[in-house]
Design a protein around this motif. Structure first.
Motif, PDB file in Angstrom:
ATOM      1  N   SER A   1       0.832  -1.206   0.000  1.00 21.87           N
ATOM      2  CA  SER A   1       0.000   0.000   0.000  1.00 21.87           C
ATOM      3  C   SER A   1       0.864   1.253   0.000  1.00 21.87           C
ATOM      4  O   SER A   1       2.049   1.210   0.312  1.00 21.87           O
ATOM      5  N   VAL A   2       0.221   2.361  -0.353  1.00 22.29           N
ATOM      6  CA  VAL A   2       0.831   3.680  -0.314  1.00 22.29           C
ATOM      7  C   VAL A   2      -0.157   4.568   0.420  1.00 22.29           C
ATOM      8  O   VAL A   2      -1.317   4.673   0.017  1.00 22.29           O
TER       9      VAL A   2
ATOM     10  N   SER B   1       0.080  13.871 -10.839  1.00 21.95           N
ATOM     11  CA  SER B   1      -1.168  13.111 -10.763  1.00 21.95           C
ATOM     12  C   SER B   1      -1.229  12.261  -9.498  1.00 21.95           C
ATOM     13  O   SER B   1      -2.233  12.250  -8.788  1.00 21.95           O
ATOM     14  N   LEU B   2      -0.152  11.547  -9.226  1.00 19.23           N
ATOM     15  CA  LEU B   2      -0.123  10.670  -8.061  1.00 19.23           C
ATOM     16  C   LEU B   2      -0.193  11.474  -6.765  1.00 19.23           C
ATOM     17  O   LEU B   2      -0.931  11.105  -5.835  1.00 19.23           O
TER      18      LEU B   2
ATOM     19  N   GLU C   1      -3.718   0.657  -8.136  1.00 19.69           N
ATOM     20  CA  GLU C   1      -4.000   2.067  -8.407  1.00 19.69           C
ATOM     21  C   GLU C   1      -2.713   2.849  -8.663  1.00 19.69           C
ATOM     22  O   GLU C   1      -2.665   3.708  -9.536  1.00 19.69           O
ATOM     23  N   VAL C   2      -1.677   2.540  -7.920  1.00 16.69           N
ATOM     24  CA  VAL C   2      -0.383   3.199  -8.118  1.00 16.69           C
ATOM     25  C   VAL C   2       0.149   2.883  -9.506  1.00 16.69           C
ATOM     26  O   VAL C   2       0.538   3.780 -10.259  1.00 16.69           O
TER      27      VAL C   2
ATOM     28  N   ALA D   1       1.353   4.344 -15.179  1.00 23.13           N
ATOM     29  CA  ALA D   1       1.485   3.628 -16.461  1.00 23.13           C
ATOM     30  C   ALA D   1       2.017   4.515 -17.573  1.00 23.13           C
ATOM     31  O   ALA D   1       2.817   4.059 -18.406  1.00 23.13           O
ATOM     32  N   SER D   2       1.621   5.778 -17.591  1.00 25.48           N
ATOM     33  CA  SER D   2       2.060   6.680 -18.671  1.00 25.48           C
ATOM     34  C   SER D   2       3.574   6.891 -18.637  1.00 25.48           C
ATOM     35  O   SER D   2       4.198   7.116 -19.664  1.00 25.48           O
ATOM     36  N   MET D   3       4.169   6.778 -17.462  1.00 27.26           N
ATOM     37  CA  MET D   3       5.601   6.992 -17.328  1.00 27.26           C
ATOM     38  C   MET D   3       6.393   5.721 -17.561  1.00 27.26           C
ATOM     39  O   MET D   3       7.557   5.752 -17.938  1.00 27.26           O
TER      40      MET D   3
END
Length: 178
Positions: free
Chosen positions: A36-37, A151-152, A166-167, A172-174
């Motif tokens: 988790s984050v 975004s994060l 979710e992280v 994903a774009s990066m």
């Protein structure tokens, strides 16, 4: 050693630091070990790993394999620290790390490396430090990483806790640039 340079100034600062650590986990291809984050976790526990991450030794493994696993954990732990600071500086404030901040990071990593189970000498610790600084310096200069971190960090402030899926989804774009 002046650790006040590394303390979070406010919640927004913390969100960028935690986002940076999540980016480091993905960059080091360890997202499968992420549990988790969380913005609300105690200091030092914003990024939680599953039990499979923690290497407690195994008498069936050779000493070299065991040491390699411990070194991998040390590299990731120090990478989390460096990525936290770089995200807060490069992305949030659009500036490089100050000399004093970099010095504080190096001192903390050296202290941890000397105490760590790997029992690294100063040259080996320096090699880990340089590898992390070079890697994350390049990474945090990429526009895609900035966008992912923004975004994060925003999602962390809003949602407080994110699952590993979710992280990964938000980063994903990066990931195609890694």
């Amino acid at each position: 050693m002046d650790n006040s340079l590394l303390k979070y100034k406010d919640e927004r600062d913390k969100s960028y630091g935690v986002a940076g650590m999540a980016i480091a986990v993905v960059a080091y291809d360890c997202e499968d070990m992420l549990a988790s984050v969380s913005m609300d976790a105690d200091p030092g526990h914003a990024i939680e790993f599953g039990s499979e991450f923690y290497f407690n030794g195994n008498p069936r493994l050779s000493a070299k394999i065991a040491w390699t696993e411990l070194l991998k954990q040390f590299r990731l732990a120090t990478g989390l620290l460096v990525a936290n600071a770089m995200s807060r500086n490069y992305v949030q404030h659009r500036r490089r790390l100050s000399f004093d901040t970099e010095k504080a990071l190096r001192e903390i990593i050296h202290a941890c490396g000397a105490e760590d189970e790997t029992q690294l000498d100063d040259d080996e610790i320096d090699a880990v430090i340089e590898r992390n600084f070079e890697f994350f310096n390049r990474l945090f200069q990429m526009q895609a990483v900035h966008e992912a971190a923004h975004s994060l960090a925003s999602q962390l402030v809003e949602r407080r806790t994110l699952t590993p899926a979710e992280v990964v989804d938000r980063l994903a774009s990066m990931m195609r640039y890694l």
